[in-house]
Design an enzyme around this catalytic site. Structure first.
Site, short mmCIF file in Angstrom:
data_model
loop_
_atom_site.label_atom_id
_atom_site.label_comp_id
_atom_site.label_asym_id
_atom_site.label_seq_id
_atom_site.Cartn_x
_atom_site.Cartn_y
_atom_site.Cartn_z
N HIS A 1 -7.23 -5.48 2.81
CA HIS A 1 -7.01 -5.80 4.24
C HIS A 1 -6.55 -4.55 5.02
CE1 HIS A 1 -2.75 -7.38 2.87
NE2 HIS A 1 -2.72 -6.09 3.03
N GLU B 1 -0.04 -5.00 -4.43
CA GLU B 1 -0.59 -6.09 -3.61
C GLU B 1 -1.57 -6.96 -4.38
OE1 GLU B 1 -0.30 -4.06 0.83
OE2 GLU B 1 -2.26 -4.24 -0.10
N HIS C 1 -3.95 1.97 -4.34
CA HIS C 1 -3.59 2.87 -3.25
C HIS C 1 -2.09 3.18 -3.29
CE1 HIS C 1 -2.94 -1.09 -1.36
NE2 HIS C 1 -2.52 -0.59 -0.22
N HIS D 1 3.39 -6.81 7.15
CA HIS D 1 3.74 -5.39 7.08
C HIS D 1 4.76 -5.06 8.15
CE1 HIS D 1 -0.24 -5.92 5.35
NE2 HIS D 1 -0.03 -4.87 4.62
#
Lengths: 297, 140
Positions: free
Chosen positions: A12, A240, A193, A59
């Site tokens: 996302h 995540e 990431h 976030h």
């Protein structure tokens, strides 16, 4: 009866929202990323889900450090796109499904998951970017959405095993909802990431693809991956991926893959995307993909 | 329902492993506690009027928050590794990236030993390999 007919996994990345909103989605950089979602956009048109249970992480938009729920479920009527510091994305409001969401919340709590119930919040790119990737740019989103937010920022986040078990409990909750609804579960975020520190930019293509392999079929070994392995192998933000295990757990014992896409890079990350069907021999007819139906129309 | 053995992991062993990852600050409870105000300061930049006030006089705006002098200096210097060391979290610090009008990837690159063009080039070539960057003590 409501039923879970498919699971979708997707990164996302906020930059994808920018690319979509400003019409850059077919340029040299973004073209190969968006092309991997073309199949899914056609398939979703044929599938016409009534509700998506969208597993994502906030976030620092709706939640800051004041309150950090491990698992939170959105039971509200509608949610606006959050202003993440540069104005809200110009995307439609997200329509909730309060009846189903409250039903799921009750069922999960009886199944010993201590859910946080959210009635009002704005939703950030974690939720709106997957909607853009799967549905493009409609006037209104074509289905209702039940947001399910997971803490994957402040340690410890929930274990993979706990996430998988939550998915199993969501499935049970959905199947006990009396209305006839076509429900999908989406797990978003990931893949490898790292957005911080001297090791930033870490990508582990091989590990990511093994993880994608592990979501398909009958094995449940992914639920036992400890946090330290995600951190070492996939970067600090690769954690995540535990959110994908909620989706996987909700699909039952066995799955088969309808579509798979992987690409590096998108901003700082690897893009992973997978469309799964439950394949559990429990009587649901899961044969035939939606794309055939689109072609026949 | 958990059907697997939910064996409780020793919290000290769990946390100790996080210190063995090269070039990585895991956002542990200890960092969350230390960085509470730096992160809430960063969060305040979600509002346009706060961004304007901060840009007009960064020092004065920071002085409204109960940050340590070291934390204030790290923010003023945009020394993001230092901010992380002092309890900052990248999702909160990103409000500072957007206040400064720089892309997320550019801000991230300042934490590495590369320039932004070099960092971008590395990502285009598939990113930073985990080879040799998994464990400090095991050197792998």
């Amino acid at each position: 009866m409501a039923r879970i007919t498919a699971g979708v996994a997707s990164s996302h990345v906020p930059l994808l929202g920018v690319a979509s909103d400003f019409g850059k989605d077919r340029d040299d950089y973004f073209g190969p990323i968006f092309a991997g979602y073309d199949w899914t956009r056609e398939w979703e048109k044929a599938e016409k889900p009534d509700v998506v249970i969208l597993v994502y992480n906030d976030h620092a938009s709706a939640f800051d450090m004041k309150i950090i729920p491990t698992f939170a479920i959105g039971c509200g009527e509608r949610y606006k796109s959050a202003d993440e510091g540069w104005g809200p994305r110009a995307v439609p409001d997200v329509e909730g499904h309060p009846d189903l969401a409250w039903h799921i919340a009750q069922s999960l709590i009886l199944d010993e998951f201590d859910m946080t119930i959210i009635n009002e919040m704005d939703v950030d790119h974690g939720l709106t970017v997957p909607l853009s990737m799967m549905f493009g740019k409609p006037e209104a989103w074509p289905c209702r959405v039940v947001p399910l937010a997971v803490n994957v920022v402040t340690y410890p986040p929930p274990s993979g095993n706990r996430c998988w078990a939550l998915g199993e409990a969501i499935r049970k909750a959905v199947e006990s909802f009396p209305e006839d609804l076509n429900v999908q579960v989406w797990g978003t975020g990931g893949m490898s990431h790292q957005l911080q520190g001297p090791r930033a930019g870490l990508i582990n293509r091989e590990w990511d693809n093994r993880f994608l392999d592990g979501l398909i079929g009958e094995s449940d070994h992914l639920r036992r991956i400890p946090h330290i392995e995600y951190l070492r192998e996939t970067g600090s933000e690769g954690i995540e991926m535990v959110m994908w295990l909620i989706m996987r757990g909700a699909l039952g014992r066995k799955t088969r893959a309808l579509h798979r896409h992987y690409h590096v890079p998108c901003s700082n990350t690897a893009i992973g995307h997978l469309v799964l069907r439950p394949d559990n021999g429990e009587g649901l007819d899961m044969t035939g993909s939606g794309v055939t139906a689109v072609a026949a129309e | 329902m958990i059907t697997e053995d939910p064996r409780h992991q020793d919290i000290h062993e769990y946390l100790a492993e996080f210190e063995d990852i090269p070039g990585t600050r895991v956002f542990t409870a200890k960092r969350a506690r230390q960085g509470y105000h730096i992160n809430q300061f960063a969060m305040s930049l979600m509002k346009a009027e706060n961004r304007e006030r901060f840009k007009a006089d960064e020092r004065a705006y920071l002085d409204e928050w109960p940050l340590s002098e070291e934390q204030k200096q790290a923010v003023l210097a945009r020394d993001y590794n230092k901010c992380l060391d002092l309890g900052g979290n990248v999702y909160f610090l990103s409000k500072l990236f957007s206040t400064d009008g720089i892309p997320f990837a550019e801000a991230v690159s300042t934490m590495t030993d590369m320039s932004f063009p070099e960092y971008r080039e590395m990502m285009m070539k598939g990113g930073r390999s985990p080879e040799g960057l998994r464990s400090i003590k095991e050197k792998r």
